[in-house]
Design a protein around this motif. Structure first.
Motif, mmCIF file in Angstrom:
data_model
loop_
_atom_site.group_PDB
_atom_site.id
_atom_site.type_symbol
_atom_site.label_atom_id
_atom_site.label_comp_id
_atom_site.label_asym_id
_atom_site.label_seq_id
_atom_site.Cartn_x
_atom_site.Cartn_y
_atom_site.Cartn_z
ATOM 1 N N ILE A 35 0.774 -1.418 -0.026
ATOM 2 C CA ILE A 35 -0.172 -0.038 0.083
ATOM 3 C C ILE A 35 0.763 1.269 -0.077
ATOM 4 O O ILE A 35 0.540 2.280 -0.647
ATOM 5 N N SER A 36 2.112 1.292 0.699
ATOM 6 C CA SER A 36 2.959 2.281 0.665
ATOM 7 C C SER A 36 3.517 2.581 -0.599
ATOM 8 O O SER A 36 3.614 3.764 -1.150
ATOM 9 N N GLU A 37 3.813 1.655 -1.535
ATOM 10 C CA GLU A 37 4.142 1.760 -2.803
ATOM 11 C C GLU A 37 3.284 2.066 -3.808
ATOM 12 O O GLU A 37 3.406 3.108 -4.730
ATOM 13 N N LEU A 38 1.958 1.670 -3.626
ATOM 14 C CA LEU A 38 0.901 2.253 -4.436
ATOM 15 C C LEU A 38 0.600 3.499 -4.019
ATOM 16 O O LEU A 38 0.427 4.656 -5.096
ATOM 17 N N ASN A 293 -4.075 10.654 -11.026
ATOM 18 C CA ASN A 293 -3.375 9.977 -10.268
ATOM 19 C C ASN A 293 -2.923 8.454 -10.932
ATOM 20 O O ASN A 293 -1.931 7.942 -10.573
ATOM 21 N N GLY A 294 -4.149 7.882 -11.585
ATOM 22 C CA GLY A 294 -3.701 6.525 -12.171
ATOM 23 C C GLY A 294 -3.698 5.581 -10.968
ATOM 24 O O GLY A 294 -2.776 4.647 -11.219
ATOM 25 N N THR A 295 -4.463 5.578 -9.982
ATOM 26 C CA THR A 295 -4.452 4.336 -8.964
ATOM 27 C C THR A 295 -4.811 2.974 -9.781
ATOM 28 O O THR A 295 -4.048 1.880 -9.816
ATOM 29 N N ARG A 296 -6.079 3.209 -10.230
ATOM 30 C CA ARG A 296 -6.574 1.946 -10.617
ATOM 31 C C ARG A 296 -5.965 1.517 -11.983
ATOM 32 O O ARG A 296 -5.521 0.436 -12.366
ATOM 33 N N ASP A 297 -5.634 2.543 -12.844
ATOM 34 C CA ASP A 297 -5.089 2.337 -14.310
ATOM 35 C C ASP A 297 -3.428 3.111 -14.285
ATOM 36 O O ASP A 297 -3.679 4.236 -14.676
ATOM 37 N N TYR A 361 -13.265 -0.911 -11.012
ATOM 38 C CA TYR A 361 -14.024 -2.060 -10.451
ATOM 39 C C TYR A 361 -15.308 -1.489 -10.065
ATOM 40 O O TYR A 361 -15.667 -0.523 -9.602
ATOM 41 N N ASN A 362 -16.351 -2.589 -10.140
ATOM 42 C CA ASN A 362 -17.698 -2.304 -9.707
ATOM 43 C C ASN A 362 -18.300 -3.350 -9.051
ATOM 44 O O ASN A 362 -19.532 -3.342 -8.534
ATOM 45 N N SER A 445 -9.836 6.379 -2.746
ATOM 46 C CA SER A 445 -10.967 6.096 -3.233
ATOM 47 C C SER A 445 -11.029 4.487 -3.593
ATOM 48 O O SER A 445 -12.063 4.098 -4.010
ATOM 49 N N VAL A 446 -10.051 3.747 -3.318
ATOM 50 C CA VAL A 446 -10.227 2.266 -3.590
ATOM 51 C C VAL A 446 -10.506 1.399 -2.268
ATOM 52 O O VAL A 446 -10.005 1.790 -1.091
ATOM 53 N N ASP A 447 -11.064 0.275 -2.575
ATOM 54 C CA ASP A 447 -11.053 -0.801 -1.472
ATOM 55 C C ASP A 447 -9.934 -1.669 -1.387
ATOM 56 O O ASP A 447 -9.677 -2.451 -2.028
ATOM 57 N N LEU A 448 -8.960 -1.083 -0.350
ATOM 58 C CA LEU A 448 -7.792 -1.738 0.014
ATOM 59 C C LEU A 448 -8.016 -3.070 0.153
ATOM 60 O O LEU A 448 -7.009 -3.833 -0.104
ATOM 61 N N ASP A 449 -8.901 -3.514 0.989
ATOM 62 C CA ASP A 449 -8.947 -4.981 1.158
ATOM 63 C C ASP A 449 -9.112 -5.861 0.088
ATOM 64 O O ASP A 449 -8.553 -6.949 -0.094
ATOM 65 N N TYR A 450 -9.951 -5.407 -0.937
ATOM 66 C CA TYR A 450 -10.199 -6.094 -2.123
ATOM 67 C C TYR A 450 -9.015 -6.097 -3.093
ATOM 68 O O TYR A 450 -8.660 -7.182 -3.475
#
Length: 491
Positions: A35-38, A293-297, A361-362, A445-450
Motif C-alpha cells: 500500500i505504501s508503494e501504491l 493519479n492513475g491508481t486503478r490504471d 471495478y464495480n 478512493s479504492v477498497d484496499l482489502d479487495y
C-alpha cells in the motif's frame, strides 16, 4: 477400490498443495509495504506519470529499485534494469491544409497530421490500397504521396491502426514517397472523438528517417478519395503543413527476471507485465484537481508485479519469471510494442504473459480476466482467483475491444498466450467512468482489502502457471492459434 482410493488420495494431495500455496502467499505478502508503494506511485509528486514528463524518471527509478531490492536480476542486454526506447513527441502543425481534387482538409476538422516534419508544395497522389508490403512492392513513389486506407483487412483495432501506420510510413519512405496520407473510413468510430484525442502532441517510437515522413489522416467515411484518384479528379495534392515540431524523449521499460527452480523448465518464462505510465495532468475537476493519479490504471497493476518479484525471488516456481513494467501504454501500447519487436528474451521462450491492467471495478466479489477462455492455462487462473474467495469473470463488454487495447495484444499477435488480469467489473458503468482517466482516481478512493486479495490472487495465478506440467497454448480455433503454432511449433 484401489483406483478409487488413489483418486481420492490424489485429489486430497492437490487440494492440500493448493491450500499450502495460498497460505504461503497470505503469510509472505507485506500488505503495508504494498500500500505504501501504491501510495507513492499514485501520489501528486509523480504528476500522473506521463511518459513525456521529467517526473516519469521518479516512477521508473522507484520500480527498478524495488525489483533490485527484491532480488530480481537484470536481463542480459538491458541497461541495468531498463530497456531504453527512443521516443519522439510530435506536435500538431501551426497550420495544416491539404487540397485534393474538390475537397479541402483542415487540421483538427477533417485532417490530422500525426507525425513527421513540415511539408508544403504540390505532389502527385498514388493509391496503394491498404498499404500492405505487397501494395508497396515494385512501386516507384519518388517525390509522390502514398494514399492508403487505415488499418488492414481484419485489423482495425486502435492498436492495429497505429502499429500498421508505423510500418506503412517505413515502406512509403523506402519507395521514395514524401508523405503518407491514410483515409480514415471506419464509420463505427466517431471521427470527432478521434480528432479531439489526436489533435494534440503525440508520442511515437522514433524509427529514424521514416519518422520524418509526414504521416497524415484525412476523414473519408464515404470513400470518395480513391474514386477521385482513379478517375483523375485528384491527381495531386496541394499541401501546406507548417510549424511542425518534434522532440526526442527517452523512454524506459523496466525489466528483470527470476530464475526458475527446475533444471529444464527454467528455460521457459512466464512474463508478468503491467504498464506503469498514466495520462498526466488533464482538465481540472470540480475541486480544481488536475492531476490524474492513475491508481486503478495502473499503479495497482504495477504494485502487483513488484510484489510478485518479492515473492518469487524467495519462492521461485519451476519456470523462470520475467518481470516487465511497460512505459507509454497510454500513448498507444508503445513500450510493450517495442519489447515485442526488440525482445531481450527470445519470444519462443516466453510461454505465457499474465498481463495486469484495468480501468476500475464495480464488483469486489469478482476478478475480470480479459481473454478468459482463450488459453489452456485459464483453469489455473480461475483456481487462483477462487482460492482467495473470489470468482473469475470473462470479458463482460466485448464490444469495447478491451483485449486489443492493452499491452497483452502485442504479445498475442506474436503467438504468446496473453490474458489480462483486471479488477472486477461487470459493465462500463458510471462507477467505472467516475474514476477512469479522472483526477479522482486516488488511493483513498479504492477498497484496499479487495485490492490486496487481487494482488495475492495474481501472484498465485502466476505460480500455478509457472509450475504447470504442460505448456499452455491458445485453444483450438482462436484467432491467435496459428501465430502460436508458428512461434512454438506444434507442441
Amino acid at each position: 477400490m484401489k483406483k478409487s482410493l488413489l483418486g481420492i488420495g490424489l485429489m486430497l494431495t492437490v487440494t492440500f498443495v493448493a491450500e499450502a500455496q495460498k497460505k504461503k502467499i497470505d503469510k509472505k505478502f507485506d500488505e503495508k509495504s504494498a500500500i505504501s508503494e501504491l501510495t507513492y506511485l499514485a501520489s501528486d509528486e509523480l504528476k500522473g506519470r506521463d511518459p513525456a514528463t521529467p517526473e516519469m524518471a521518479l516512477a521508473y527509478d522507484f520500480i527498478a529499485k524495488q525489483l533490485e531490492e527484491a532480488g530480481a536480476k537484470p536481463v542480459p542486454g538491458a541497461d541495468g534494469y531498463f530497456q531504453n526506447i527512443p521516443f519522439r513527441l510530435s506536435s500538431p502543425p501551426s497550420k495544416g491544409k491539404i487540397v485534393m481534387g474538390d475537397s479541402t482538409y483542415i487540421q483538427g476538422e477533417n485532417l490530422l497530421v500525426l507525425d513527421g516534419e513540415s511539408l508544403s508544395g504540390t505532389y502527385q497522389l498514388v493509391d496503394v490500397g491498404f498499404g500492405t508490403p505487397a501494395d508497396f512492392e515494385g512501386k516507384d513513389l519518388t517525390g509522390k504521396i502514398a494514399v492508403s486506407s487505415v488499418g488492414a483487412p481484419n485489423k482495425m483495432s486502435p492498436n492495429d491502426l497505429f502499429s500498421l501506420g508505423s510500418e506503412k510510413t517505413a515502406n512509403a519512405k523506402k519507395q521514395g514517397a514524401v508523405a503518407l496520407i491514410e483515409r480514415f473510413n471506419i464509420p463505427s468510430i466517431p471521427w470527432q472523438l478521434i480528432a479531439n484525442y489526436l489533435n494534440r502532441s503525440q508520442m511515437g517510437i522514433d524509427n529514424g528517417e521514416s519518422s520524418k515522413l509526414p504521416y497524415i489522416w484525412v476523414k473519408d467515411l464515404s470513400n470518395v478519395l480513391p474514386k477521385e484518384i482513379a478517375v483523375g479528379n485528384a491527381k495531386s495534392a496541394v499541401l501546406q503543413i507548417e510549424g511542425k515540431t518534434n522532440k526526442p524523449i527517452e523512454g524506459k521499460n523496466v525489466i528483470a527476471w527470476i530464475e526458475g527452480s527446475d533444471k529444464d523448465l527454467k528455460n521457459e518464462f512466464v512474463m508478468l507485465s503491467a504498464h506503469y505510465d498514466h495520462v498526466g495532468i488533464g482538465r481540472p475537476d470540480e475541486s480544481g484537481d488536475s492531476i490524474y493519479n492513475g491508481t486503478r490504471d495502473n499503479a495497482i497493476g504495477t504494485v502487483a508485479v513488484m510484489n510478485a518479484a518479492k515473492y518469487f525471488a524467495k519462492n521461485p516456481p519451476k519456470r523462470s519469471i520475467l518481470l516487465a513494467l511497460w512505459t507509454a501504454e497510454e500513448k498507444g501500447l508503445l513500450g510493450s510494442r517495442y519489447f515485442a519487436n526488440n525482445p531481450l528474451i527470445p519470444l519462443n521462450q516466453i510461454i505465457y504473459n499474465l498481463n495486469i491492467d484495468g480501468a476500475g471495478y464495480n464488483d469486489t466479489s469478482i476478478i475480470t480476466v480479459i481473454g478468459l477462455g482463450r488459453t489452456t492455462g485459464d483453469d489455473m487462473v480461475i483456481e487462483a482467483v477462487e482460492d482467495f474467495g473470489l470468482k473469475a469473470l470473462a470479458d463482460p463488454a466485448p464490444e469495447q475491444g478491451l483485449y486489443d487495447r492493452s499491452d497483452n495484444v502485442n504479445f498475442a499477435v506474436k503467438g504468446i498466450p496473453a490474458p489480462t488480469f483486471s479488477l472486477g467489473f461487470t459493465a462500463f458503468d458510471d462507477e467505472i467512468n467516475k474514476y477512469y482517466h479522472k483526477a479522482g482516481d486516488q488511493v483513498d478512493s479504492v477498497d484496499l482489502d479487495y485490492v490486496t486479495l487481487y494482488w495475492k490472487a495474481y501472484i498465485l495465478a502466476a505460480q500455478k502457471i509457472g509450475n504447470l506440467d504442460y505448456q499452455p497454448m491458445w485453444v483450438a480455433g482462436d484467432k491467435y492459434e496459428e501465430a502460436g503454432k508458428a512461434l512454438y511449433g506444434d507442441k
